[in-house]
Write a protein that holds these residues in place. Structure first.
Motif, PDB file in Angstrom:
ATOM      1  N   ASP A  84       0.736  -1.110   0.063  1.00 23.81           N
ATOM      2  CA  ASP A  84      -0.004  -0.069  -0.036  1.00 23.81           C
ATOM      3  C   ASP A  84       0.743   1.347  -0.205  1.00 23.81           C
ATOM      4  N   GLN A  87       0.875   3.857   2.981  1.00 24.83           N
ATOM      5  CA  GLN A  87       1.427   3.429   4.480  1.00 24.83           C
ATOM      6  C   GLN A  87       2.232   4.609   4.951  1.00 24.83           C
ATOM      7  N   ASP A 150      -3.830   3.825   6.259  1.00 25.69           N
ATOM      8  CA  ASP A 150      -4.988   3.490   5.634  1.00 25.69           C
ATOM      9  C   ASP A 150      -5.792   4.506   6.367  1.00 25.69           C
ATOM     10  N   HIS A 153      -6.141   7.153   3.904  1.00 23.28           N
ATOM     11  CA  HIS A 153      -6.579   6.752   2.550  1.00 23.28           C
ATOM     12  C   HIS A 153      -8.083   6.908   2.648  1.00 23.28           C
TER      13      HIS A 153
END
Length: 380
Positions: A84, A87, A150, A153
């Motif tokens: 990801d 991160q 996350d 995001h």
């Protein structure tokens, strides 16, 4: 180690089979005929071949197990790698902006700002402050006003628009997610469309905004991404403020000029209602034109009234300086009476009739000006 054991066991088994075959051949009496000797020889060869095949089978099985083991190790290593890209990112969880400091202290100098919707790369994560870089600004931000990884995001998905950049020119926007559906519009290469997050599109399609509705584009011809921003330095913020101030001053000057023009023209318009003023203007500009041409002149004036770029009244538009050369004769025309067709055309235009396609100007066809020709005028 396992491979060696299996190979060793295979070799032993092969040797045993070979040995058994040899013993069979040796046990045959010398006086046996050549047919028996040939049969013994064939048995020996068959046993040797079988031993070889068994040995190869064990070796291939071990090789396959070794390959599968390596594949598992590769997959496992791949899963352990960070996938990801978010991160090491953060976003400012604020209503307007978050200060970026030159040092990890509220007393240090201001390096810039992260505005709502800006994303930053975390270069050093601390307990209270984190060092970041975003756009041209680098410095420290306080962790309590940020969301990371996350959470960042998810925050971006909730607070930022999602764009679809067109990769090839001539991309068709369709009314439904189908190659057979009606074409609503065509997008050029590098156009940026806004993705409709609240509309679920089938696989291979992206739902995008189109006017007040929704259209669909093929996903293979667009690049979808979150429309996040980047931080700004102190100098960049000052330049933005200066630009906004200049634009506001220009807007105020334009509004003041329009207000002054309206005041100057008020005495001429005061004696007549807006419909009569429009009808008189139509008569002066297109009194000898067909009815369609009279409506078109009225439509242009009403389009200006509604556009927001001109005065917001009929009298304000027709008396605006440098626009209609007939403005000096409007009062006299209204006083002497306006043709019924011109009055009817004025009422139709005020009621919303527009046969010009939204034109804001017109000129005689003889001027050579392009546009939609109605009667002796080109409308553009």
């Amino acid at each position: 180690m396992i491979l060696k054991k299996k190979v060793f066991g295979s070799a032993m088994l092969a040797a045993a089979i070979m040995s058994a075959g040899t013993c069979t051949a040796m046990a045959a009496p010398q006086q046996e005929n050549t047919a028996i000797e040939a049969e013994s020889e064939n048995s020996t060869q068959t046993a040797a071949g079988l031993a070889l095949k068994i040995t190869e089978g064990f070796q291939n099985a071990d090789e396959q197990a070794s390959i599968e083991k390596k594949e598992v190790e590769v997959v496992k290593a791949s899963e352990e790698e960070p996938q990801d890209e978010w991160q090491n990112r953060l976003m400012a969880n604020v209503e307007e902006s978050l200060n970026v400091r030159t040092e990890a202290s509220e007393e240090s100098a201001l390096a810039g700002k992260l505005r709502k919707g800006d994303v930053a790369e975390v270069t050093e994560r601390g307990e209270e402050w984190s060092k970041i870089t975003s756009g041209n600004v680098s410095g420290y931000v306080k962790n309590e006003f940020c969301v990371f990884g996350d959470d960042a995001h998810n925050y971006a998905n909730e607070n930022c628009t999602t764009n679809a950049k067109v990769l090839e020119g001539g991309l068709r926007l369709r009314a439904e997610a189908s190659e057979e559906a009606q074409i609503c519009d065509v997008a050029a290469q590098d156009d940026v469309l806004t993705v409709k997050k609240d509309v679920e599109a089938p696989e291979g399609w992206v739902a995008v905004s189109h006017g007040d509705g929704v259209a669909y584009v093929s996903s293979q011809y667009v690049e979808v991404s979150l429309a996040t921003g980047t931080g700004i330095t102190v100098e960049e913020e000052q330049a933005i403020i200066a630009k906004q101030k200049a634009e506001e001053e220009a807007k105020r000057a334009q509004e003041a000029a329009q207000a002054q023009a309206a005041v100057q023209n008020a005495p001429a318009a005061a004696s007549y209602d807006e419909t009569t003023i429009l009808a008189a203007t139509i008569q002066l500009e297109a009194g000898n034109e067909p009815y369609e041409g009279q409506v078109a002149v009225g439509a242009v004036i009403m389009n200006r009234v509604r556009s927001g770029g001109y005065p917001n009244s009929i009298s304000g538009v027709v008396y605006q300086a440098g626009q209609f050369s007939v403005s000096g004769r409007i009062a006299a025309t209204a006083a002497s009476g306006v043709k019924s067709s011109c009055m009817q055309a004025a009422q139709a235009a005020i009621g919303g009739m527009d046969n010009t396609g939204g034109a804001l100007s017109f000129a005689p066809v003889s001027s050579g000006r392009g546009g939609l020709v109605i009667g002796n005028h080109s409308f553009y």
